[in-house]
Design a protein around this motif. Structure first.
Motif, PDB file in Angstrom:
ATOM      1  N   ARG A 138       0.647   0.783   2.508  1.00 57.71           N
ATOM      2  CA  ARG A 138       1.903   0.672   1.756  1.00 57.71           C
ATOM      3  C   ARG A 138       1.625   0.623   0.253  1.00 57.71           C
ATOM      4  NH1 ARG A 138       2.970  -3.127   5.904  1.00 57.71           N
ATOM      5  NH2 ARG A 138       2.872  -4.892   4.467  1.00 57.71           N
ATOM      6  N   LEU A 139       0.571  -0.077  -0.145  1.00 55.74           N
ATOM      7  CA  LEU A 139       0.230  -0.169  -1.565  1.00 55.74           C
ATOM      8  C   LEU A 139      -0.236   1.169  -2.124  1.00 55.74           C
ATOM      9  CD1 LEU A 139      -1.607  -3.620  -1.656  1.00 55.74           C
ATOM     10  CD2 LEU A 139       0.647  -3.084  -2.605  1.00 55.74           C
ATOM     11  N   LEU A 140      -0.930   1.949  -1.307  1.00 49.21           N
ATOM     12  CA  LEU A 140      -1.399   3.256  -1.769  1.00 49.21           C
ATOM     13  C   LEU A 140      -0.234   4.172  -2.137  1.00 49.21           C
ATOM     14  CD1 LEU A 140      -4.339   4.042   0.693  1.00 49.21           C
ATOM     15  CD2 LEU A 140      -4.523   3.795  -1.794  1.00 49.21           C
ATOM     16  N   PRO A 174      -4.308   8.238  -2.626  1.00 50.80           N
ATOM     17  CA  PRO A 174      -2.887   8.062  -2.949  1.00 50.80           C
ATOM     18  C   PRO A 174      -2.054   9.325  -2.760  1.00 50.80           C
ATOM     19  CG  PRO A 174      -4.263   7.029  -4.620  1.00 50.80           C
ATOM     20  CD  PRO A 174      -5.178   7.852  -3.754  1.00 50.80           C
ATOM     21  N   LYS A 175      -2.672  10.490  -2.882  1.00 51.69           N
ATOM     22  CA  LYS A 175      -1.953  11.732  -2.622  1.00 51.69           C
ATOM     23  C   LYS A 175      -1.829  12.005  -1.125  1.00 51.69           C
ATOM     24  CE  LYS A 175      -2.431  14.452  -6.821  1.00 51.69           C
ATOM     25  NZ  LYS A 175      -2.715  15.805  -7.354  1.00 51.69           N
ATOM     26  N   LEU A 176      -2.907  11.754  -0.397  1.00 52.51           N
ATOM     27  CA  LEU A 176      -2.880  11.996   1.044  1.00 52.51           C
ATOM     28  C   LEU A 176      -1.868  11.113   1.756  1.00 52.51           C
ATOM     29  CD1 LEU A 176      -6.721  12.277   1.754  1.00 52.51           C
ATOM     30  CD2 LEU A 176      -5.058  14.132   1.909  1.00 52.51           C
ATOM     31  N   HIS A 184       6.530   3.541  13.017  1.00 50.81           N
ATOM     32  CA  HIS A 184       5.243   3.473  12.336  1.00 50.81           C
ATOM     33  C   HIS A 184       5.156   2.189  11.514  1.00 50.81           C
ATOM     34  CE1 HIS A 184       2.292   4.903   9.098  1.00 50.81           C
ATOM     35  NE2 HIS A 184       1.606   4.851  10.218  1.00 50.81           N
ATOM     36  N   ARG A 185       4.085   1.421  11.712  1.00 47.17           N
ATOM     37  CA  ARG A 185       3.905   0.142  11.017  1.00 47.17           C
ATOM     38  C   ARG A 185       2.606   0.189  10.214  1.00 47.17           C
ATOM     39  NH1 ARG A 185       5.231  -3.693  16.315  1.00 47.17           N
ATOM     40  NH2 ARG A 185       7.422  -3.005  16.583  1.00 47.17           N
ATOM     41  N   PRO A 186       2.653   0.774   9.012  1.00 43.21           N
ATOM     42  CA  PRO A 186       1.431   0.920   8.220  1.00 43.21           C
ATOM     43  C   PRO A 186       0.873  -0.415   7.758  1.00 43.21           C
ATOM     44  CG  PRO A 186       3.352   1.514   6.918  1.00 43.21           C
ATOM     45  CD  PRO A 186       3.832   1.300   8.325  1.00 43.21           C
ATOM     46  N   LEU A 187      -0.434  -0.448   7.540  1.00 40.63           N
ATOM     47  CA  LEU A 187      -1.083  -1.631   6.991  1.00 40.63           C
ATOM     48  C   LEU A 187      -0.627  -1.850   5.551  1.00 40.63           C
ATOM     49  CD1 LEU A 187      -4.762  -1.097   8.208  1.00 40.63           C
ATOM     50  CD2 LEU A 187      -3.033  -2.596   9.232  1.00 40.63           C
ATOM     51  N   LEU A 188      -0.833  -3.067   5.048  1.00 46.67           N
ATOM     52  CA  LEU A 188      -0.471  -3.375   3.673  1.00 46.67           C
ATOM     53  C   LEU A 188      -1.155  -2.428   2.698  1.00 46.67           C
ATOM     54  CD1 LEU A 188       0.831  -5.114   1.487  1.00 46.67           C
ATOM     55  CD2 LEU A 188      -1.120  -6.697   1.685  1.00 46.67           C
ATOM     56  N   VAL A 189      -2.439  -2.152   2.913  1.00 52.48           N
ATOM     57  CA  VAL A 189      -3.153  -1.281   1.980  1.00 52.48           C
ATOM     58  C   VAL A 189      -2.549   0.117   1.966  1.00 52.48           C
ATOM     59  CG1 VAL A 189      -4.906  -0.539   3.672  1.00 52.48           C
ATOM     60  CG2 VAL A 189      -5.440  -0.525   1.226  1.00 52.48           C
TER      61      VAL A 189
END
Length: 304
Positions: free
Chosen positions: A154-156, A209-211, A147-152
């Protein structure tokens, strides 16, 4: 000529709500759910409207059930709720029970893939629950290592998450979507606006941020959820947009490595949302999969 998109307003008007643990949850259905429906489970951060483009073709074949998971779309988004994949699976099973479903199939995407993995694991656990007959996955983080999440995203997951969520705008949301759609199927302005409307409903940014903690859950529960794929008691299929930077061809390759008798359809040039970007191809792949699932077992045929 391009197909006219059903608006979110029309989608919501044709649905209903049911109560789960005191929270209103949006549901849309077609046909008699007791007749072995397909349960459609959406991804993050969108909602059941993701299935709008494939709905007519699938509804012409089987009963359909779709819901906005808790924290998504038109469903309640309680800020004090502990959002977990197990909780979302509980919600799905509660909906099935409310509809009188005893046997069903799943078509899932993204976050919904992980919910489907938990439902699949529960089939192995046993117990008094509806029988899951098959699962088809679209792009999603089936394996945390691919899984390669977007920067946003990762920040969340950081302490900055609430600030990042509050700073989101339709423009930044659209830029994020364009990064994960295929090169030849970028989201148009109307699509971005519709999806943003769903995100904003019931102050959805407050719970993002919780999800997003589902990413950490995938790591913590990898054994259970990947194990459910590797020892699945039901047929599985993966229909994957290969151009997706999050869970595209690299994830499909891992799926083929780890899942026995892997049934994989790669959609070249398609990104993270194949059911929106290439609905006809998704429907064709799913129909082919279901034809294999529903074919009579030769062992059950009478001798001639």
């Amino acid at each position: 000529m391009a197909r006219e998109r059903l608006s979110i307003v029309d989608w919501l008007v044709s649905g209903r709500f049911f109560a789960w643990r005191g929270h209103p949850v949006f549901v849309r259905s077609s046909g008699d759910a007791r007749a072995e429906p397909v349960l459609l489970i959406h991804g993050f951060p969108t909602a059941s409207w993701d299935w709008e483009a494939v709905w007519p073709a699938l509804a012409g074949r089987w009963p359909l059930l779709a819901l906005d998971l808790l924290g998504f779309g038109a469903s309640a988004k309680p800020v004090d709720h502990d959002y977990t994949i197990a909780g979302q699976a509980d919600l799905c099973e509660a909906l099935l029970a409310a509809e009188g479903v005893t046997s069903y199939h799943v078509l899932a995407h993204d976050y919904g893939d992980t919910v489907a993995q938990e439902l699949l694991a529960r089939q192995r656990d046993g117990g008094d629950r509806p029988r899951l007959r098959s699962v088809a996955f679209l792009n999603g983080g089936l394996f945390p290592e691919t899984h390669r999440p977007l920067l946003v995203q990762r920040l969340l997951r950081t302490p900055l998450g609430p600030w990042v969520a509050r700073r989101a705008t339709p423009a930044s949301f659209g830029r994020g979507l364009r990064k994960i759609f295929g090169p030849d199927t970028p989201p148009d302005a109307d699509l971005v606006a519709q999806l943003w409307m769903l995100l904003e409903t019931n102050d959805g940014r407050a719970v993002m941020p919780k999800l997003i903690r589902y990413i950490d859950e995938r790591r913590a529960r990898r054994g259970r959820w990947v194990g459910a794929l590797q020892a699945s008691p039901v047929p599985l299929a993966l229909v994957d947009g290969a151009a997706d930077p999050i869970s595209g061809a690299h994830m499909a390759a891992r799926y083929s490595e780890l899942v026995p008798r892997a049934d994989v359809t790669l959609l070249e040039g398609i990104g993270h949302y194949p059911q929106i970007e290439a609905p006809e191809r998704v429907v064709a792949a799913y129909l082919a999969f279901r034809a294999r699932v529903d074919a009579p077992d030769p062992a059950d045929r009478p001798a001639t």
